[in-house]
Design a protein around this motif. Sequence first.
Motif, PDB file in Angstrom:
ATOM      1  N   THR A   1       0.076   7.478   3.654  1.00 41.61           N
ATOM      2  CA  THR A   1      -1.003   8.501   3.134  1.00 41.61           C
ATOM      3  C   THR A   1      -0.901   9.426   2.392  1.00 41.61           C
TER       4      THR A   1
ATOM      5  N   GLN B   1       1.040  -1.387  -0.111  1.00 38.00           N
ATOM      6  CA  GLN B   1      -0.707   0.113  -0.186  1.00 38.00           C
ATOM      7  C   GLN B   1       0.914   0.988  -0.209  1.00 38.00           C
TER       8      GLN B   1
ATOM      9  N   ASP C   1      -1.139  13.406   1.976  1.00 38.58           N
ATOM     10  CA  ASP C   1      -1.578  14.799   3.667  1.00 38.58           C
ATOM     11  C   ASP C   1      -2.263  15.520   3.228  1.00 38.58           C
ATOM     12  N   GLN C   2      -3.209  15.613   4.805  1.00 35.29           N
ATOM     13  CA  GLN C   2      -4.580  16.407   4.588  1.00 35.29           C
ATOM     14  C   GLN C   2      -4.456  17.666   3.888  1.00 35.29           C
TER      15      GLN C   2
END
Length: 110
Positions: free
Chosen positions: A44, A41, A46-47
Motif C-alpha cells: 500500500t 498484490q 503512503d498517505q
Amino acid sequence: MNRSIWIAALLVPLSLVACDRPTVVTVPATPVVVAGPPGPQGATGDQGNQGNQGNQGNQGNDGNTGATGSQGYTGATGNQGNDGNKGDTGRTGDRTTVIVVPRAASVPAN
C-alpha cells in the motif's frame, strides 16, 4: 533515320534501368500475448499530506441601529351619546300573590 534507330536503341535500355521494381516486404506475424496468473498484490502506498486550510474571510461590521420613530398623536375624545327614551310607568297590581310549589323528590330505583 539510321541515327534515330541507334538513338532509340540506346535510350530503351536506359529507360528500363530507371524503372524500379517494387520491393517485397515480408511482415512477421504478430505474436499473441497470453496473460499468465496474476502476481501478489503490491504494498500500500503512503498517505498524502493534508492540504492547507484556506483563510476565512473577516466578519462584516454590524449595521447601525435605526432611529426611534416619533410618537403618534392622541386621538380626539368622542361625543357623548344621546339619552334613550324613557319607558312608560307600569300599571298597578291587583294584589294577587302567586305561590310556586316545588315538585316532590323522586325515589331512586335500584
